[in-house]
Design a protein around this motif. Structure first.
Motif, mmCIF file in Angstrom:
data_model
loop_
_atom_site.group_PDB
_atom_site.id
_atom_site.type_symbol
_atom_site.label_atom_id
_atom_site.label_comp_id
_atom_site.label_asym_id
_atom_site.label_seq_id
_atom_site.Cartn_x
_atom_site.Cartn_y
_atom_site.Cartn_z
ATOM 1 N N THR A 55 0.845 -1.182 0.000
ATOM 2 C CA THR A 55 0.000 0.000 0.000
ATOM 3 C C THR A 55 0.888 1.242 0.000
ATOM 4 O O THR A 55 2.098 1.160 -0.175
ATOM 5 N N ASP A 57 0.730 5.710 1.495
ATOM 6 C CA ASP A 57 -0.097 6.726 2.151
ATOM 7 C C ASP A 57 -0.878 7.585 1.166
ATOM 8 O O ASP A 57 -1.870 8.199 1.529
ATOM 9 N N GLU A 65 -4.667 2.620 3.440
ATOM 10 C CA GLU A 65 -4.074 2.140 4.695
ATOM 11 C C GLU A 65 -5.158 1.877 5.729
ATOM 12 O O GLU A 65 -5.116 0.869 6.454
ATOM 13 N N THR A 83 4.460 -0.227 2.968
ATOM 14 C CA THR A 83 3.812 1.030 2.605
ATOM 15 C C THR A 83 4.880 2.042 2.214
ATOM 16 O O THR A 83 6.072 1.764 2.295
ATOM 17 N N SER A 111 0.971 7.020 8.954
ATOM 18 C CA SER A 111 0.736 5.682 8.411
ATOM 19 C C SER A 111 0.535 4.665 9.518
ATOM 20 O O SER A 111 -0.369 3.820 9.466
ATOM 21 N N LEU A 115 -2.856 2.514 9.810
ATOM 22 C CA LEU A 115 -2.732 1.063 9.685
ATOM 23 C C LEU A 115 -3.028 0.340 11.000
ATOM 24 O O LEU A 115 -3.276 -0.865 11.006
#
Length: 330
Positions: A55, A57, A65, A83, A111, A115
């Motif tokens: 993934t 941001d 996320e 990420t 993040s 997450l």
């Protein structure tokens, strides 16, 4: 599912990962409209042994996320999570890249919060900032490893020179760059460098942004907000020429009893044990199809036939607009 080692880390990641971008960004309808289907796809990925999830941001400005957190909170130990940071948005929706240590420190905290995890397994700089020395950026990223917020570091769309500079500051576990039957820019100096340094090449858009899925007969079928409509490769004339190549690949795939998407992924896997494609999908049926490609094996004769098909005509159109190309290979 087959598994491959991530660089020199000793970590085992699924030979085919899951790119999660399309669930929340870029390809028309997002998880706002079909969030449950995306969640079902994520659950199925684990059932299929796909533990490498990707993934960033910027995907849906954090929405992707947040989406993944629904599964991460329950099954964190089953997922190797990657990420990225660096892209920032203007008020009008346009974006720019900021690889500064100051922004990175903000981005990683945001993040982690979205997450709902304590640590990110693989943290990428989404691009290389022309205004920030790569050594400075990676030095700051290395501090995150020392702080226990990140386990391993990666770069995306970096040149061979930048990879070398970064790796000299802190080991780089993975370089994520576009790589597919239609985009082979990494072959040569970049792939030579990652192999010399023991860095995994994570191939994003391994299905040519959908070109080699056999599901796009016309760009008219793409949503108005699908960003592919602005890519040169999907423009009138270019798209039709590229579709001719896809048709030829489809015919060969049919002879092998597989789909053209499976052919595309299996071809990438055959390029070396250090290649890990991360096809994106939000639909369970395509996830099953992609996962099955790990069991496809080509002979050298098969590889030669695929190359002969690709040699019949050049890929029409560049992979990004001029503005997008300025952000890669630097």
């Amino acid at each position: 599912m087959q598994y491959r080692k991530l660089g020199k880390t000793g970590e085992s990641i699924s030979a085919i990962g899951l790119g999660c971008m399309g669930m929340s960004f870029a390809y028309g309808d997002t998880q706002e409209h079909n969030g449950q289907e995306s969640l079902d796809t994520l659950e199925l990925a684990l059932d299929l042994g796909i533990n490498f999830w990707d993934t960033a941001d910027m995907y849906g400005q954090g929405a992707n996320e947040t989406l993944l957190s629904n599964i991460l909170t329950k099954k964190r130990d089953k997922i190797f999570l990657a990420t990225k940071f660096g892209f920032r948005f203007h008020d009008d929706g346009s974006y720019y890249f900021d690889g500064s240590p100051a922004y990175m420190k903000q981005a990683v905290e945001a993040s982690l919060k979205r997450l709902k995890v304590d640590v990110i397994d693989l943290y990428y700089a989404h691009r290389v900032d022309e205004n920030v020395p790569v050594e400075e950026m990676v030095g700051a990223m290395a501090d995150l490893v020392k702080e226990g917020k990140v386990r391993y570091l990666g770069l995306s769309e970096a040149s061979a020179a930048s990879v070398r500079k970064a790796h000299a500051i802190h080991p780089i576990a993975a370089l994520q760059s576009e790589y597919s039957l239609f985009t082979r820019d990494v072959e040569g100096s970049i792939l030579d460098t990652t192999r010399e340094l023991g860095i995994t090449l994570v191939a994003y858009s391994p299905l040519g942004r959908g070109l080699t899925t056999g599901t796009i007969a016309s760009t008219a079928t793409l949503s108005d907000n699908d960003f592919r409509k602005g890519l040169p490769r999907f423009q009138d004339g270019n798209f039709e020429q590229n579709l001719q190549t896809v048709t030829a690949l489809e015919n060969f795939a049919r002879e092998k009893g597989i789909t053209v998407a499976q052919l595309s992924l299996a071809w990438l896997l055959a390029q070396g044990e250090d290649i890990v494609p991360i096809p994106g999908t939000k639909r369970p049926k395509y996830l099953r199809e992609n996962a099955a490609a790990a069991d496809v094996h080509f002979s050298q004769a098969d590889i030669n036939t695929i190359q002969q098909i690709l040699d019949q005509q050049a890929v029409a159109g560049s992979r990004y607009t001029d503005a997008g190309l300025k952000l890669v290979n630097r």
